[in-house]
Write an enzyme that holds these catalytic residues in place. Structure first.
Site, mmCIF file in Angstrom:
data_model
loop_
_atom_site.group_PDB
_atom_site.id
_atom_site.type_symbol
_atom_site.label_atom_id
_atom_site.label_comp_id
_atom_site.label_asym_id
_atom_site.label_seq_id
_atom_site.Cartn_x
_atom_site.Cartn_y
_atom_site.Cartn_z
ATOM 1 N N GLU A 112 0.817 -1.221 0.000
ATOM 2 C CA GLU A 112 0.000 0.000 0.000
ATOM 3 C C GLU A 112 0.854 1.276 0.000
ATOM 4 O O GLU A 112 0.401 2.317 -0.464
ATOM 5 C CB GLU A 112 -0.944 0.016 1.208
ATOM 6 C CG GLU A 112 -2.206 -0.817 1.006
ATOM 7 C CD GLU A 112 -3.112 -0.287 -0.102
ATOM 8 O OE1 GLU A 112 -3.377 0.928 -0.135
ATOM 9 O OE2 GLU A 112 -3.549 -1.097 -0.937
ATOM 10 N N GLN B 233 22.819 -0.433 -5.589
ATOM 11 C CA GLN B 233 22.544 0.199 -4.289
ATOM 12 C C GLN B 233 22.599 -0.793 -3.126
ATOM 13 O O GLN B 233 22.346 -0.428 -1.990
ATOM 14 C CB GLN B 233 21.208 0.960 -4.306
ATOM 15 C CG GLN B 233 19.969 0.076 -4.358
ATOM 16 C CD GLN B 233 18.713 0.913 -4.571
ATOM 17 O OE1 GLN B 233 18.544 1.544 -5.615
ATOM 18 N NE2 GLN B 233 17.836 0.938 -3.583
ATOM 19 N N GLY C 209 8.635 8.303 -1.378
ATOM 20 C CA GLY C 209 8.045 8.208 -0.044
ATOM 21 C C GLY C 209 8.939 8.818 1.015
ATOM 22 O O GLY C 209 10.170 8.681 0.966
ATOM 23 N N GLN C 210 8.302 9.479 1.998
ATOM 24 C CA GLN C 210 9.058 10.029 3.123
ATOM 25 C C GLN C 210 9.578 8.931 4.047
ATOM 26 O O GLN C 210 10.391 9.183 4.920
ATOM 27 C CB GLN C 210 8.183 11.016 3.912
ATOM 28 C CG GLN C 210 8.196 12.382 3.255
ATOM 29 C CD GLN C 210 7.060 13.281 3.698
ATOM 30 O OE1 GLN C 210 6.064 12.818 4.239
ATOM 31 N NE2 GLN C 210 7.212 14.556 3.451
ATOM 32 N N LYS C 211 9.118 7.719 3.836
ATOM 33 C CA LYS C 211 9.655 6.581 4.600
ATOM 34 C C LYS C 211 11.178 6.522 4.428
ATOM 35 O O LYS C 211 11.912 6.264 5.362
ATOM 36 C CB LYS C 211 8.999 5.300 4.089
ATOM 37 C CG LYS C 211 9.819 4.065 4.204
ATOM 38 C CD LYS C 211 9.245 3.131 5.220
ATOM 39 C CE LYS C 211 10.139 1.974 5.545
ATOM 40 N NZ LYS C 211 10.852 1.397 4.430
ATOM 41 N N HIS D 161 3.672 1.788 -1.707
ATOM 42 C CA HIS D 161 3.954 2.056 -3.115
ATOM 43 C C HIS D 161 2.688 2.549 -3.830
ATOM 44 O O HIS D 161 2.731 3.485 -4.630
ATOM 45 C CB HIS D 161 4.411 0.777 -3.837
ATOM 46 C CG HIS D 161 5.677 0.174 -3.316
ATOM 47 N ND1 HIS D 161 5.705 -1.032 -2.659
ATOM 48 C CD2 HIS D 161 6.966 0.597 -3.385
ATOM 49 C CE1 HIS D 161 6.962 -1.340 -2.342
ATOM 50 N NE2 HIS D 161 7.740 -0.368 -2.760
ATOM 51 N N SER E 6 8.718 -3.701 1.925
ATOM 52 C CA SER E 6 8.830 -5.030 1.311
ATOM 53 C C SER E 6 9.626 -5.951 2.230
ATOM 54 O O SER E 6 9.446 -7.168 2.222
ATOM 55 C CB SER E 6 9.525 -4.937 -0.051
ATOM 56 O OG SER E 6 8.888 -3.975 -0.859
HETATM 57 P P1 AMP Z 1 11.228 0.644 -2.669
HETATM 58 O O1 AMP Z 1 10.476 -0.306 -3.543
HETATM 59 O O2 AMP Z 1 11.397 0.156 -1.270
HETATM 60 O O3 AMP Z 1 12.503 1.142 -3.294
HETATM 61 O O4 AMP Z 1 10.301 1.924 -2.528
HETATM 62 C C1 AMP Z 1 9.855 2.629 -3.654
HETATM 63 C C2 AMP Z 1 9.232 3.933 -3.212
HETATM 64 O O5 AMP Z 1 8.137 3.664 -2.348
HETATM 65 C C3 AMP Z 1 10.210 4.824 -2.425
HETATM 66 O O6 AMP Z 1 10.019 6.178 -2.811
HETATM 67 C C4 AMP Z 1 9.790 4.586 -1.004
HETATM 68 O O7 AMP Z 1 10.086 5.675 -0.141
HETATM 69 C C5 AMP Z 1 8.290 4.417 -1.161
HETATM 70 N N1 AMP Z 1 7.760 3.688 -0.017
HETATM 71 C C6 AMP Z 1 8.163 2.487 0.459
HETATM 72 N N2 AMP Z 1 7.469 2.168 1.573
HETATM 73 C C7 AMP Z 1 6.624 3.199 1.811
HETATM 74 C C8 AMP Z 1 5.656 3.480 2.818
HETATM 75 N N3 AMP Z 1 5.415 2.636 3.823
HETATM 76 N N4 AMP Z 1 4.950 4.632 2.729
HETATM 77 C C9 AMP Z 1 5.192 5.515 1.721
HETATM 78 N N5 AMP Z 1 6.095 5.308 0.744
HETATM 79 C C10 AMP Z 1 6.799 4.175 0.787
#
Ligand code: AMP
Length: 285
Positions: free
Chosen positions: A35, A61, A148-150, A37, A187
């Site tokens: 959710e 990375q 995401g700010q995460k 993403h 994830s």
């Molecule tokens: P990732 O697939 O982990 O590289 O994440 C892809 C994008 O999704 C990045 O911009 C993350 O910051 C964002 N994202 C991952 N988890 C969350 C979350 N729980 N809430 C908001 N954005 C997220």
């Protein structure tokens, strides 16, 4: 919805959309979508005519002892979720397509913004992120890109790169999406066994404790950090990587809590290393 793996074909598709006057929004991801993403995808869907989602587990990375090989992947499921969100194009290149063997260029944001926090324990991580995001920007040439700010440090580093390199792209920050018990969606949460999953709520709980202290008038960063550490150290299976309070732009540690600050932490819960943060605005005296 189209699914493409070749950078050139993707570039042509996006160039044609731009030529038709369409606004393009890009959501970069490593797939295995949740959710969090999808909230970025919905943001992009609301602001743009054409939404592109990239799915690429980016080898540059990951450090040598990190989880690149075991990182969860499920392209078929991701495609179904994105189709239901009305996405126009998934760009899902292979590592060979993104990094041909003669590839020799990296994009690196230098200085403390990439050296502290996650950069301290993941030395080449942000160089990998800024390189792949630059490549995605060059392939898709979006009007807007959603992050995401995460991943607060990633967001700060990408904003700096876009500003330093005069990239004509608007970076749109999106709020952290959490499970009902406060755990930030990730994830990597799928690596948690039931006991570790229960312990993992300590990241969010410790940030809430810090928020309460600051709202109660505490302005000494060291004291707030000590309270967070104490709570995390009591949680089963938890081992702190870092707990820091930094300014939101340069990510430099602060002593006095005032203005816009970020409380950022990374904690190993059993095996996986989880991150979380809280962005707070404290009125200056
Ligand atoms: P990732 O697939 O982990 O590289 O994440 C892809 C994008 O999704 C990045 O911009 C993350 O910051 C964002 N994202 C991952 N988890 C969350 C979350 N729980 N809430 C908001 N954005 C997220």
């Amino acid at each position: 919805m189209k699914v493409l793996t070749a950078p050139l074909e993707t570039q042509n598709y996006c160039r044609n959309r731009r030529a038709e006057g369409k606004q393009i929004g890009l959501v970069p991801t490593m797939g295995f979508l949740h959710e969090g993403h999808l909230s970025l995808v919905r943001g992009a869907r609301g602001d743009n005519d054409c939404v592109v989602v990239s799915i690429f587990v980016n080898p540059t990375q990951f450090g040598p002892n990190e989880d690149f090989q075991s990182y969860p992947r499920d392209l078929e499921r991701d495609c179904c979720l994105l189709e239901a969100e009305g996405v126009d194009l998934i760009f899902a290149p292979t590592a060979e397509e993104m990094y041909p063997t003669n590839s020799a260029t990296f994009v690196e944001v230098a200085g403390s913004i990439t050296k502290g926090l996650c950069g301290a324990s993941r030395p080449n991580h942000f160089r990998g992120v800024t390189t792949v995001v630059s490549k995605l920007f060059n392939v898709v040439h979006p009007h807007r890109a959603y992050f995401g700010q995460k991943d607060a440090q990633q967001l700060a580093v990408i904003k700096r790169m876009v500003s330093d390199l005069n990239m004509d792209i608007k970076i749109v920050p999106m709020p952290i999406i959490r499970e009902p018990d406060g755990l930030a969606m990730s994830s990597r949460n799928r690596y948690l066994n039931p006991e570790a999953r229960r312990s993992a709520t300590v990241l969010h709980r410790s940030l809430q404790l810090a928020k309460g202290l600051i709202e109660g008038g505490e302005r000494n960063a060291e004291k707030v950090i000590a309270a967070i550490r104490e709570m995390i150290e009591q949680a089963k299976l938890a081992r702190i990587d870092y707990v820091e309070i930094v300014d939101v732009e340069g990510l430099e540690p602060v002593e006095e809590i005032e203005g816009e600050i970020l409380i950022a932490l990374a904690v190993f819960i059993s095996e996986p290393r989880l991150i979380d943060n809280l962005h707070i605005r404290v009125p200056s005296k």
